[in-house]
Design a protein around this motif. Structure first.
Motif, PDB file in Angstrom:
ATOM      1  N   UNK A 159       0.869  -1.102  -0.004  1.00 18.01           N
ATOM      2  CA  UNK A 159       0.233   0.047  -0.038  1.00 18.01           C
ATOM      3  C   UNK A 159       0.959   1.246  -0.033  1.00 18.01           C
ATOM      4  N   UNK A 160       0.367   2.213  -0.785  1.00 19.05           N
ATOM      5  CA  UNK A 160       1.303   3.572  -0.634  1.00 19.05           C
ATOM      6  C   UNK A 160       1.197   4.178   0.924  1.00 19.05           C
ATOM      7  N   UNK A 161       2.247   5.063   0.908  1.00 18.65           N
ATOM      8  CA  UNK A 161       2.526   5.528   2.156  1.00 18.65           C
ATOM      9  C   UNK A 161       1.406   6.586   2.531  1.00 18.65           C
ATOM     10  N   UNK A 162       0.880   6.815   3.577  1.00 22.51           N
ATOM     11  CA  UNK A 162      -0.142   7.795   3.907  1.00 22.51           C
ATOM     12  C   UNK A 162       0.307   9.066   4.488  1.00 22.51           C
ATOM     13  N   UNK A 163       0.158  10.218   3.900  1.00 22.03           N
ATOM     14  CA  UNK A 163       0.574  11.459   4.526  1.00 22.03           C
ATOM     15  C   UNK A 163      -0.532  11.972   5.409  1.00 22.03           C
ATOM     16  N   UNK A 164      -1.772  11.984   4.900  1.00 21.35           N
ATOM     17  CA  UNK A 164      -2.825  12.229   5.850  1.00 21.35           C
ATOM     18  C   UNK A 164      -4.097  11.616   5.492  1.00 21.35           C
ATOM     19  N   UNK A 165      -5.173  11.727   6.323  1.00 27.20           N
ATOM     20  CA  UNK A 165      -6.189  10.683   6.437  1.00 27.20           C
ATOM     21  C   UNK A 165      -7.479  11.734   6.334  1.00 27.20           C
ATOM     22  N   UNK A 166      -7.256  12.907   5.890  1.00 31.76           N
ATOM     23  CA  UNK A 166      -8.460  13.906   6.294  1.00 31.76           C
ATOM     24  C   UNK A 166      -9.440  13.635   5.107  1.00 31.76           C
ATOM     25  N   UNK A 167      -9.184  13.087   3.695  1.00 37.41           N
ATOM     26  CA  UNK A 167     -10.125  12.630   2.990  1.00 37.41           C
ATOM     27  C   UNK A 167     -10.555  11.284   2.941  1.00 37.41           C
ATOM     28  N   UNK A 168     -10.011  10.535   3.864  1.00 34.48           N
ATOM     29  CA  UNK A 168     -10.519   9.225   4.198  1.00 34.48           C
ATOM     30  C   UNK A 168     -11.345   8.812   5.196  1.00 34.48           C
ATOM     31  N   UNK A 169     -11.646  10.065   6.123  1.00 36.59           N
ATOM     32  CA  UNK A 169     -12.484   9.916   7.378  1.00 36.59           C
ATOM     33  C   UNK A 169     -13.745  10.911   7.124  1.00 36.59           C
ATOM     34  N   UNK A 170     -14.636  10.471   7.333  1.00 38.67           N
ATOM     35  CA  UNK A 170     -15.979  11.098   7.451  1.00 38.67           C
ATOM     36  C   UNK A 170     -16.416  11.436   8.806  1.00 38.67           C
ATOM     37  N   UNK A 171     -15.555  12.203   9.478  1.00 42.25           N
ATOM     38  CA  UNK A 171     -15.842  12.790  10.880  1.00 42.25           C
ATOM     39  C   UNK A 171     -14.864  14.173  11.129  1.00 42.25           C
ATOM     40  N   UNK A 172     -15.248  15.115  11.990  1.00 39.27           N
ATOM     41  CA  UNK A 172     -14.712  16.268  12.257  1.00 39.27           C
ATOM     42  C   UNK A 172     -13.185  16.163  12.480  1.00 39.27           C
ATOM     43  N   UNK A 173     -12.412  16.835  12.045  1.00 39.50           N
ATOM     44  CA  UNK A 173     -10.830  16.865  12.503  1.00 39.50           C
ATOM     45  C   UNK A 173     -10.643  17.697  13.389  1.00 39.50           C
ATOM     46  N   UNK A 174     -10.068  16.987  14.747  1.00 35.50           N
ATOM     47  CA  UNK A 174     -10.007  17.649  15.978  1.00 35.50           C
ATOM     48  C   UNK A 174      -8.746  18.422  15.885  1.00 35.50           C
TER      49      UNK A 174
END
Length: 300
Positions: free
Chosen positions: A3-18
């Protein structure tokens, strides 16, 4: 295929970023909090490019492992680490698998609880300058990397901006109260001794480590991460010696590369070479293999 390295999950999570830290991202699930450990890597206060494949999953799985190993000693914040239980919150379960932790929300205690078993790193620099570490007077003539007769507790006041501030135990008591300060000291030393002995059976020296604690209903629990290469200093027993800079089992290839480059240290470094990234991935996966193995018998 990896799997590719993950630099952020903001587009993968349907919840508010705290909160978005150097490595971790925290998302609000209502009653609980979702922690996603990315593959970002930082050094000398800069988040570097590119992310390091497998780093985030190693950190998350190691923390999960240690939280399970220590739950008989102290309660922790883990609810579960199963990406399938996130349902529609996780938009790409394959990319998130192994790097998520659903945790109970706690009131963070703004003290970084550091335990040192050996005089090295920042503790050694303090000792050279003052003969003390965090206000603890030490014997004269100690040598770099020498073990303390007993591990010492050297807290730091957490700063969300800039470096944490090394403080004395007396100052910690002023900040959080004597009773809580003594409890955190006792819990930290107990956890260090447990992991030190566990690692020793696998040919690893746990030189120092740090913990974060929180409060739920007035009770102290263990939060954040524990005994990972990002929160602890691991040495291979075979590399141990006095008076040298011991190669630690973490992102040392990155630090070594940057220290020997022509980077000016005043701006974000250029992207890391592929060979450095690959070597760093290997370091993280190796420490995970060594720690989670039933016992350590050989380097092979």
């Amino acid at each position: 295929m990896a799997l590719p390295a993950l630099s952020t999950a903001v587009d993968l999570i349907d919840a508010p970023l705290l909160y978005k830290g150097k490595v971790r991202e925290l998302y609000d699930l209502g009653e609980h909090m979702l922690i996603v450990v990315t593959d970002r890597i930082s050094a000398f206060d800069y988040v570097l490019d590119p992310p390091v494949p497998a780093k985030g999953t190693v950190l998350n799985k190691l923390s999960s492992f240690w939280f399970e190993q220590t739950k008989h000693l102290i309660h922790n914040h883990v609810v579960h680490t199963d990406v399938e239980l996130l349902g529609d919150v996780a938009k790409n379960k394959e990319l998130l698998d192994g790097r998520i932790m659903v945790a109970r929300k706690a009131e963070r205690i703004d003290i970084e609880c550091v335990v040192r078993g050996y005089i090295t790193g920042g503790g050694w620099r303090q000792y050279q300058a003052t003969g003390e570490v965090n206000g603890i007077r030490l014997p004269e003539g100690m040598r770099k990397n020498e073990p303390f007769p007993e591990p010492i507790f050297t807290p730091a006041a957490k700063n969300d901006v800039g470096h944490d501030e090394d403080i004395s135990m007396d100052r910690m008591k002023e900040l959080v109260g004597e009773e809580l300060a003594l409890e955190l000291q006792e819990q930290s030393l107990m956890l260090y001794r447990f992991a030190r002995d566990y690692c020793a059976e696998r040919g690893i020296i746990l030189a120092d480590c740090k913990f974060e604690f929180g409060l739920i209903d007035g009770k102290v629990i263990l939060i954040d991460e524990i005994f990972t290469p990002d929160s602890s200093r691991f040495w291979d027993k075979g590399n141990y010696a006095l008076d040298i800079e011991i190669d630690s089992m973490d992102k040392e290839p990155v630090r070594t590369y940057l220290a020997s480059s022509d980077w000016d240290k005043n701006s974000k470094p250029e992207p890391l070479p592929e060979s450095v990234v690959e070597e760093t991935t290997n370091r993280y996966t190796e420490i995970y293999r060594r720690i989670t193995a039933p016992s350590f018998t050989s380097q092979s």
